[in-house]
Design a protein around this motif. Structure first.
Motif, PDB file in Angstrom:
ATOM      1  N   ALA A  28       1.488  -3.403  -5.121  1.00 52.24           N
ATOM      2  CA  ALA A  28       0.053  -3.616  -4.933  1.00 52.24           C
ATOM      3  C   ALA A  28      -0.207  -4.996  -4.352  1.00 52.24           C
ATOM      4  O   ALA A  28      -1.166  -5.196  -3.629  1.00 52.24           O
ATOM      5  CB  ALA A  28      -0.669  -3.473  -6.270  1.00 52.24           C
ATOM      6  N   ARG A  29       0.647  -5.967  -4.709  1.00 60.43           N
ATOM      7  CA  ARG A  29       0.499  -7.326  -4.172  1.00 60.43           C
ATOM      8  C   ARG A  29       1.817  -7.738  -3.564  1.00 60.43           C
ATOM      9  O   ARG A  29       2.887  -7.286  -4.011  1.00 60.43           O
ATOM     10  CB  ARG A  29       0.113  -8.297  -5.290  1.00 60.43           C
ATOM     11  CG  ARG A  29      -1.315  -8.085  -5.788  1.00 60.43           C
ATOM     12  CD  ARG A  29      -1.601  -8.959  -6.993  1.00 60.43           C
ATOM     13  NE  ARG A  29      -0.497  -8.828  -7.956  1.00 60.43           N
ATOM     14  CZ  ARG A  29      -0.184  -9.745  -8.868  1.00 60.43           C
ATOM     15  NH1 ARG A  29      -0.871 -10.841  -8.957  1.00 60.43           N
ATOM     16  NH2 ARG A  29       0.819  -9.553  -9.696  1.00 60.43           N
ATOM     17  N   LYS A  30       1.733  -8.637  -2.558  1.00 63.28           N
ATOM     18  CA  LYS A  30       2.934  -9.025  -1.802  1.00 63.28           C
ATOM     19  C   LYS A  30       4.100  -9.427  -2.701  1.00 63.28           C
ATOM     20  O   LYS A  30       5.244  -9.143  -2.415  1.00 63.28           O
ATOM     21  CB  LYS A  30       2.606 -10.236  -0.919  1.00 63.28           C
ATOM     22  CG  LYS A  30       1.938  -9.938   0.367  1.00 63.28           C
ATOM     23  CD  LYS A  30       2.310 -10.943   1.450  1.00 63.28           C
ATOM     24  CE  LYS A  30       1.910 -12.370   1.158  1.00 63.28           C
ATOM     25  NZ  LYS A  30       0.457 -12.618   1.155  1.00 63.28           N
ATOM     26  N   VAL A  79       0.775  11.966  -1.326  1.00 61.60           N
ATOM     27  CA  VAL A  79       2.184  11.803  -1.718  1.00 61.60           C
ATOM     28  C   VAL A  79       2.574  10.324  -1.643  1.00 61.60           C
ATOM     29  O   VAL A  79       3.265   9.800  -2.528  1.00 61.60           O
ATOM     30  CB  VAL A  79       3.110  12.682  -0.835  1.00 61.60           C
ATOM     31  CG1 VAL A  79       4.578  12.412  -1.143  1.00 61.60           C
ATOM     32  CG2 VAL A  79       2.780  14.160  -1.027  1.00 61.60           C
ATOM     33  N   GLY A  80       2.083   9.629  -0.612  1.00 61.27           N
ATOM     34  CA  GLY A  80       2.379   8.194  -0.484  1.00 61.27           C
ATOM     35  C   GLY A  80       1.806   7.400  -1.654  1.00 61.27           C
ATOM     36  O   GLY A  80       2.480   6.524  -2.210  1.00 61.27           O
ATOM     37  N   VAL A  81       0.579   7.717  -2.037  1.00 59.24           N
ATOM     38  CA  VAL A  81      -0.038   6.997  -3.160  1.00 59.24           C
ATOM     39  C   VAL A  81       0.726   7.291  -4.452  1.00 59.24           C
ATOM     40  O   VAL A  81       1.001   6.389  -5.265  1.00 59.24           O
ATOM     41  CB  VAL A  81      -1.534   7.381  -3.299  1.00 59.24           C
ATOM     42  CG1 VAL A  81      -2.128   6.828  -4.586  1.00 59.24           C
ATOM     43  CG2 VAL A  81      -2.316   6.876  -2.091  1.00 59.24           C
ATOM     44  N   ALA A  82       1.127   8.553  -4.649  1.00 58.51           N
ATOM     45  CA  ALA A  82       1.849   8.915  -5.874  1.00 58.51           C
ATOM     46  C   ALA A  82       3.185   8.169  -5.941  1.00 58.51           C
ATOM     47  O   ALA A  82       3.560   7.618  -6.992  1.00 58.51           O
ATOM     48  CB  ALA A  82       2.048  10.425  -5.927  1.00 58.51           C
ATOM     49  N   ALA A  83       3.918   8.117  -4.813  1.00 58.33           N
ATOM     50  CA  ALA A  83       5.215   7.418  -4.800  1.00 58.33           C
ATOM     51  C   ALA A  83       5.021   5.931  -5.084  1.00 58.33           C
ATOM     52  O   ALA A  83       5.788   5.306  -5.832  1.00 58.33           O
ATOM     53  CB  ALA A  83       5.898   7.619  -3.446  1.00 58.33           C
ATOM     54  N   TRP A  84       3.962   5.397  -4.527  1.00 63.04           N
ATOM     55  CA  TRP A  84       3.630   3.983  -4.733  1.00 63.04           C
ATOM     56  C   TRP A  84       3.357   3.736  -6.233  1.00 63.04           C
ATOM     57  O   TRP A  84       3.900   2.806  -6.839  1.00 63.04           O
ATOM     58  CB  TRP A  84       2.415   3.698  -3.856  1.00 63.04           C
ATOM     59  CG  TRP A  84       1.739   2.392  -3.990  1.00 63.04           C
ATOM     60  CD1 TRP A  84       2.321   1.170  -4.151  1.00 63.04           C
ATOM     61  CD2 TRP A  84       0.321   2.175  -3.953  1.00 63.04           C
ATOM     62  NE1 TRP A  84       1.354   0.209  -4.199  1.00 63.04           N
ATOM     63  CE2 TRP A  84       0.127   0.783  -4.087  1.00 63.04           C
ATOM     64  CE3 TRP A  84      -0.783   3.007  -3.788  1.00 63.04           C
ATOM     65  CZ2 TRP A  84      -1.143   0.218  -4.082  1.00 63.04           C
ATOM     66  CZ3 TRP A  84      -2.049   2.443  -3.775  1.00 63.04           C
ATOM     67  CH2 TRP A  84      -2.223   1.068  -3.926  1.00 63.04           C
ATOM     68  N   GLY A 108       0.822  -1.199   0.000  1.00 63.07           N
ATOM     69  CA  GLY A 108       0.000   0.000   0.000  1.00 63.07           C
ATOM     70  C   GLY A 108       0.862   1.257   0.000  1.00 63.07           C
ATOM     71  O   GLY A 108       2.021   1.220  -0.430  1.00 63.07           O
ATOM     72  N   HIS A 109       0.313   2.341   0.538  1.00 66.68           N
ATOM     73  CA  HIS A 109       0.959   3.640   0.348  1.00 66.68           C
ATOM     74  C   HIS A 109       2.119   3.908   1.303  1.00 66.68           C
ATOM     75  O   HIS A 109       2.798   4.917   1.161  1.00 66.68           O
ATOM     76  CB  HIS A 109      -0.092   4.760   0.454  1.00 66.68           C
ATOM     77  CG  HIS A 109      -0.520   5.011   1.864  1.00 66.68           C
ATOM     78  ND1 HIS A 109      -1.446   4.221   2.505  1.00 66.68           N
ATOM     79  CD2 HIS A 109      -0.128   5.939   2.762  1.00 66.68           C
ATOM     80  CE1 HIS A 109      -1.601   4.655   3.737  1.00 66.68           C
ATOM     81  NE2 HIS A 109      -0.818   5.696   3.919  1.00 66.68           N
ATOM     82  N   THR A 110       2.344   3.036   2.313  1.00 62.23           N
ATOM     83  CA  THR A 110       3.492   3.272   3.198  1.00 62.23           C
ATOM     84  C   THR A 110       4.634   2.350   2.787  1.00 62.23           C
ATOM     85  O   THR A 110       4.408   1.194   2.424  1.00 62.23           O
ATOM     86  CB  THR A 110       3.152   3.023   4.681  1.00 62.23           C
ATOM     87  OG1 THR A 110       2.751   1.676   4.833  1.00 62.23           O
ATOM     88  CG2 THR A 110       2.052   3.929   5.168  1.00 62.23           C
TER      89      THR A 110
END
Ligand code: URA
Length: 425
Positions: free
Chosen positions: A355-357, A343-348, A116-118
């Motif tokens: 998105a998946r392990k 910002v976390g979502v954008a970096a992701w 996820g985003h972190t």
């Protein structure tokens, strides 16, 4: 006494309090595959809806700890660990572990990968050429004795019940439950065997807990489990409404951490690193001044030894992205806010997270901020730079950032440290 999954589910569905015996049985039977996934899904939802008392939560944690091995660390200094509930640009573990080791404690920091985003600490460190996350228990122990700090992947046998249950909660919408989050975090930390633990419970848009009351409730639940389990636990509640520091991603966060270890770096990252280090050395019973140790360069030396001990080259250049995209200020004024979650979502989306392990991450992907809330910028000045090896990802990162920042009156100075929960009596 023998139990059935249906009885345990019914008891919690009807708002009952589970007995120690029921909890021990259901966690063990689930780990062994005797309680089916659909039965544990129903129980997790019943717990999500009806909660658990602090005694149930402590017992549930104990049962998850006992589902696997507990590390028994044989080191000649006090062991102390830190856990963050996760945030954007939260690279604090990287400078903190060597700093606290340089102060005289042993820091076994068993960490995870981002989802996820972190971001995940291991994903960040894997951008250091040669660095290896997977260590055996003997290697962890040897490194704690020789260097004082280890950051590595959790060994397979630690709290297997949580590994299974966390994956199930992820797909049954039962993650956001304080007793389940608290027992999940604490089962892994107790199984690591550290004598004391300092928690960084994040509050704000980029965190699990969006407001102070819910973050405080989580921190209190974590501290209570520590006290029931004989581990000294204290918690800081810290702001995560805007990213920490200027770097969000993998290699860029390592570079920023190295700046801190060399005596520079952003003021918020330095302040939080020192505040958590002060808590950790105090809980380890060591009298040391982390700010002085950081300034002396000893923490950097410990970092370099820690990286080398795990096969990495602390002096090697970090990976650089193939593509960069600069975002400039659309108007002149004070940057009033910069949303951590966006910002976390954008970096992701740029490739820093997965998105998946099983997805890979890009070492060079991320975002470098040029301005933080409270800074005056002129129209056309750089606001942030996007880094990626997959330029097709840039439009979706820009979409995530559409309402990420606002210009306006300077924000009221909001403190980085919002509260503290001392160890329970
Ligand atoms: N982190 C964990 O380890 N467990 C949770 O349930 C949530 C966050």
């Amino acid at each position: 006494m023998s139990h059935t999954a249906v009885d345990v589910i019914r008891a919690k569905r009807d708002r009952g309090v589970l007995s120690d015996d029921q909890i021990d049985w259901v966690v063990d039977a689930y780990t062994r595959g005797v309680v089916a996934e659909e039965q544990m899904s129903a129980l997790a939802m019943a717990i999500f809806l009806n909660g658990m008392t602090s005694a149930e939560t402590a017992r549930w944690t104990r049962a998850m700890v006992r589902s696997g091995t507990v590390l028994s660390l044989d080191v000649d200094r006090p062991t102390v660990d830190k856990h963050s509930t996760g945030g954007v640009g939260d690279k604090i573990t990287l400078p903190l572990a060597p700093l606290v080791a340089a102060c005289g404690a042993a820091v076994p920091q068993l960490s995870g990968r981002g989802l996820g985003h972190t971001g995940g600490t291991l994903d960040k460190l894997e951008s250091v050429p040669g660095w290896r996350a997977q260590l055996s228990v003997d290697e962890i122990q040897a490194q704690l004795r020789s260097v004082g700090a280890v950051i590595c992947a959790a060994t397979e046998g630690l709290a297997p019940a949580d590994r299974k249950l966390y994956a199930l909660r992820d797909v049954t919408s039962t993650v956001e439950s304080i007793p389940l989050i608290a027992s999940s975090i604490m089962s892994k930390k107790i199984a690591e065997g550290a004598q004391s633990l300092v928690l960084d419970v994040k509050v704000g848009s980029g965190a699990f807990m969006k407001d102070l009351p819910s973050a405080t409730a989580l921190a209190e639940a974590l501290v209570a489990i520590g006290s029931a389990s004989g581990v000294a636990v204290s918690a800081l509640l810290t702001d995560m409404s805007t990213p920490l520091g200027f770097a969000v991603g993998n290699a860029v966060e390592v570079a920023e951490s190295v700046e801190v270890l060399r005596g520079g770096g952003p003021a918020d990252v330095v302040a939080l690193t020192v505040a958590l280090a002060e808590e950790m050395v105090a809980s380890a019973g060591i009298s040391a001044d982390p700010a002085r140790v950081l300034a002396s360069g000893e923490a950097y030396e410990t970092w370099a030894r820690m990286i080398r001990a795990q096969g990495g080259d602390p002096e090697a250049p970090l990976p650089a992205p193939t593509h960069r995209h600069l975002i400039t200020a659309p108007e002149s004024g004070v940057l009033a806010s910069l949303d951590a979650y966006a910002v976390g979502v954008a970096a992701w989306r740029l490739g820093a997270g997965r998105a998946r392990k099983e997805d890979p991450v890009q070492a060079a992907a991320g975002i470098v901020l040029h301005a933080k809330p409270g800074t005056y910028v002129s129209a056309g000045d750089p606001l942030m730079e996007l880094h990626t090896d997959t330029p097709d990802a840039i439009p979706s990162a820009l979409t995530a950032l559409t309402s990420a920042y606002e210009f306006g009156p300077p924000p009221p100075g909001s403190p980085l440290i919002l509260g503290k929960i001392p160890p329970a009596g």
